[in-house]
Design a protein around this motif. Structure first.
Motif, PDB file in Angstrom:
ATOM      1  N   PRO B  24      37.039  16.981  46.844  1.00  0.00           N
ATOM      2  CA  PRO B  24      38.409  17.423  47.085  1.00  0.00           C
ATOM      3  C   PRO B  24      38.381  18.412  48.255  1.00  0.00           C
ATOM      4  O   PRO B  24      37.541  19.300  48.275  1.00  0.00           O
ATOM      5  CB  PRO B  24      38.802  18.158  45.800  1.00  0.00           C
ATOM      6  CG  PRO B  24      37.784  17.770  44.778  1.00  0.00           C
ATOM      7  CD  PRO B  24      36.566  17.292  45.492  1.00  0.00           C
ATOM      8  N   ALA B  29      30.359  13.884  51.465  1.00  0.00           N
ATOM      9  CA  ALA B  29      28.994  14.350  51.174  1.00  0.00           C
ATOM     10  C   ALA B  29      27.970  13.243  51.390  1.00  0.00           C
ATOM     11  O   ALA B  29      26.966  13.445  52.064  1.00  0.00           O
ATOM     12  CB  ALA B  29      28.921  14.884  49.748  1.00  0.00           C
ATOM     13  N   GLY B  50      22.125  20.668  53.257  1.00  0.00           N
ATOM     14  CA  GLY B  50      23.535  20.297  53.228  1.00  0.00           C
ATOM     15  C   GLY B  50      23.798  18.813  53.400  1.00  0.00           C
ATOM     16  O   GLY B  50      24.936  18.397  53.609  1.00  0.00           O
ATOM     17  N   GLU B 174      15.308  21.111  43.396  1.00  0.00           N
ATOM     18  CA  GLU B 174      14.551  22.243  43.947  1.00  0.00           C
ATOM     19  C   GLU B 174      14.102  23.224  42.873  1.00  0.00           C
ATOM     20  O   GLU B 174      14.345  24.430  42.987  1.00  0.00           O
ATOM     21  CB  GLU B 174      15.400  23.001  44.973  1.00  0.00           C
ATOM     22  CG  GLU B 174      15.737  22.163  46.168  1.00  0.00           C
ATOM     23  CD  GLU B 174      16.547  22.955  47.177  1.00  0.00           C
ATOM     24  OE1 GLU B 174      16.216  24.135  47.376  1.00  0.00           O
ATOM     25  OE2 GLU B 174      17.483  22.404  47.748  1.00  0.00           O
ATOM     26  N   ARG B 225      24.347  15.053  56.881  1.00  0.00           N
ATOM     27  CA  ARG B 225      25.594  14.704  56.205  1.00  0.00           C
ATOM     28  C   ARG B 225      26.484  13.846  57.103  1.00  0.00           C
ATOM     29  O   ARG B 225      26.601  14.147  58.284  1.00  0.00           O
ATOM     30  CB  ARG B 225      26.312  16.004  55.831  1.00  0.00           C
ATOM     31  CG  ARG B 225      27.461  15.827  54.887  1.00  0.00           C
ATOM     32  CD  ARG B 225      27.951  17.188  54.423  1.00  0.00           C
ATOM     33  NE  ARG B 225      28.486  17.958  55.542  1.00  0.00           N
ATOM     34  CZ  ARG B 225      29.737  17.810  55.985  1.00  0.00           C
ATOM     35  NH1 ARG B 225      30.538  16.943  55.436  1.00  0.00           N
ATOM     36  NH2 ARG B 225      30.165  18.527  56.991  1.00  0.00           N
TER      37      ARG B 225
END
Ligand SMILES: Nc1ncnc2c1ncn2[C@@H]1O[C@H](COP(=O)(O)OP(=O)(O)OP(=O)(O)O)[C@@H](O)[C@H]1O
Ligand SMILES: [Mg+2]
Lengths: 258, 269
Positions: B24, B29, B50, B174, B225
């Motif tokens: 949203p 992603a 990212g 991670e 990304r």
């Protein structure tokens, strides 16, 4: 080591110092008793009239605790609702803010119209003043749940109710207990305010009548008793807080006035 | 990347088909994400910061649903949280008001069939928890609170919590990222031992390329990304691997190859 001892003694030393200054000022400036009585005079009245004062104090204690108990139950339920449901939060937040900004003294006459003079308005005023910090703190505890923590549980297939029960509520306990200290003090304020305006019993009534008759030392004696009760209750809940939430870092008190 | 014809083979644990995830607010992603993980395999996922690695984990465990495309875990289409998954994150996320023992019992209080038997078999479950704690070197710490444990010990406990309900798929995001080098390498061996004993499927997201090569059967590299898989390296080092393995030329070569890929990917982004 010596510094620590001194630190512990500081509250008492401060009070004693203030009383001495007060006593001296009254003597030196020759202030009449019906304006500002000397602390020693207040102490004498406190002992002399202890029977009457204690009668009223018990009543105040009773209304305060009843109002406070209702506030805790209601505040907790409201806090859980607002803290766990986005919709409830959006709907209730403005209402709560609006409600909290109404001075509760102004509500007492209305309570008298509805319930008459006596115990009920005092209980309700105590409740109105003290549920807010409980609700706010419980809601904060629930709403600030780390998303990762919720994810760990959600990944296991936990329902929303599971997450609230296993993580949300235990996590908001320190916030809850911190709010009890604030709430009990506010409950005293509420019941005494209502008693001054609309009751025939309680410390509020005693103080109101004493001041109408210029028995100012008695007014002060009444106030001393209320303060003592307030401190005792605060200390009690502070101990409960420490005992129950040893694992938590100090939670923040939410300062909200009436 | 495999063809769709083998999509439903029963030995596939995770099947991700042309998945896209838009958060949203409009952040894209992952896009055109395809991934297959065989049952029992140990997969590592690496990629620039990212790029959508955590999003990939959330997709595969059903915590978020894809905006486009399909995901299957153990042959079942994912429509919500997948209950055969155990998860652990960089942050150990143990509950500070519960002892280590009670923290590890938490999944058993929630997941069926343990949940229904919890009261009746609590003693047995506690014994299971203690046994699991012993395998990661935490025997004697069951009654301690998390804040009485070191970071490495907390992470061991968090790993145990992800495993206590015998998940078929272990997802690690991670998990060793915040630990010092020595503790981290110790935990690699702990994880490898448990995995070799139990044979569950593992997906490990990591920033540490040596960690990826040390632990995984396959290392997947993600693009910047919006993330998708741009390389799939098979690590053909024998097991159990140990610190000597990490000094083999082949090991070092693999790490360098991966490093170059990610560097190129970062420069391109
Ligand atoms: N809940 C969210 N709402 C909106 N955007 C999000 C959300 N979670 C992640 N994103 C965005 O999606 C993208 C991918 O995030 P993700 O956490 O999957 O990356 P990552 O590869 O795990 O990063 P890192 O290596 O730093 O952990 C980022 O641009 C991030 O800002
Ligand atoms: Mg991440």
């Amino acid at each position: 080591m010596n510094r620590r001892r001194l630190g512990q003694a500081m509250p008492y030393l401060t009070v004693i110092g203030l009383l001495i200054v007060w006593e001296l000022v009254c003597i030196v400036l020759d202030i009449p008793e019906f304006i500002l009585p000397r602390p020693s005079r207040v102490a004498v009245v406190l002992v002399q009239d202890f029977g009457a004062i204690w009668f009223h104090a018990q009543h105040t204690l009773y209304t305060t605790i009843v109002g406070f108990a209702i506030a805790v139950g209601f505040g907790m339920a409201l806090g859980v609702l607002v803290g766990s449901s986005q919709l409830a939060y959006q709907g209730l937040y403005p209402v709560l803010v609006g409600f909290n900004s109404v001075p509760k003294v102004a509500v007492v006459p209305l309570l008298v119209v509805w319930f008459g003079i006596g115990t009920v308005p005092a209980v309700i005023t105590a409740f109105l003043l003290s549920f807010f910090p409980v609700a706010v703190n419980v809601a904060t505890g629930l709403a600030t749940l780390e998303p990762e923590l919720a994810d760990v549980l959600r990944a296991l297939g936990a329902s929303k109710l599971d997450i609230i029960r296993k993580v949300g509520l235990p996590r908001s306990l320190p916030y809850f207990f911190a709010s009890l200290k604030v709430a009990i003090t506010l409950a005293f304020v509420g019941s005494v305010i209502a008693e001054t305006l609309a009751s025939d019993q309680g410390i509020g009534t005693l103080v109101e009548q004493a001041s109408a008759n210029f028995k100012v030392p008695l007014v002060f004696a009444g106030l001393v008793v209320v303060a003592a009760l307030g401190i005792a209750m605060y200390a009690l809940f502070a101990v409960i807080e420490r005992k129950t939430t040893r694992w938590a870092i100090r939670a923040v008190d939410v300062p909200i006035g009436g | 990347m495999q063809a769709n014809s083998v999509a439903d083979t029963p030995d596939m644990m995770v099947e991700i088909d042309d998945v896209q995830l838009t958060y949203p607010g409009g952040t894209l992603a992952v896009e055109h994400l395809d991934m297959r993980v065989q049952r029992g395999q140990f997969i590592a996922v690496v990629g620039p910061s990212g790029c959508g690695k955590s999003s990939l984990m959330k997709l595969a465990s059903g915590l978020v649903l894809p905006s486009h495309g399909g995901i299957k875990v153990a042959g079942q289409k994912v429509r919500g949280p997948v209950k055969i998954v155990g998860m652990a994150f960089q942050n150990p996320t143990l509950l500070p008001w519960r002892t280590t023992l009670d923290n590890l019992l938490l999944p058993l209080e929630i997941v069926q069939p343990y949940r229904g038997r919890f009261r009746a078999e609590k003693r047995q479950f506690e014994a299971d928890v203690r046994a699991l704690l012993a395998t990661v070197g935490l025997d004697g710490f069951a009654e301690r609170f998390p804040w009485q444990l070191s970071g490495g010990m907390q992470q061991r406990a968090s790993l145990c919590r992800a495993l206590i309900h015998q998940p078929q798929l272990l997802m690690l995001d991670e998990p060793f990222g915040a630990l010092d080098a020595f503790t981290r390498e110790e935990l690699w061996d702990v994880l490898q031992d448990i995995w070799m004993q139990r044979g569950f499927t593992t997906v490990l997201v990591t920033h540490d390329l040596r960690e990826a090569v040390y632990l995984a059967d396959r290392v997947l590299v993600m693009s910047a990304r919006p993330g998708r898989i741009i390389a799939d390296h098979v690590v053909d080092l024998p097991r159990p691997r140990n610190l000597d393995t990490s000094f083999l030329p082949h090991f070092t070569d693999l790490v360098h190859e991966l490093r170059d890929l990610i560097r190129a990917e970062r420069a391109g982004a």
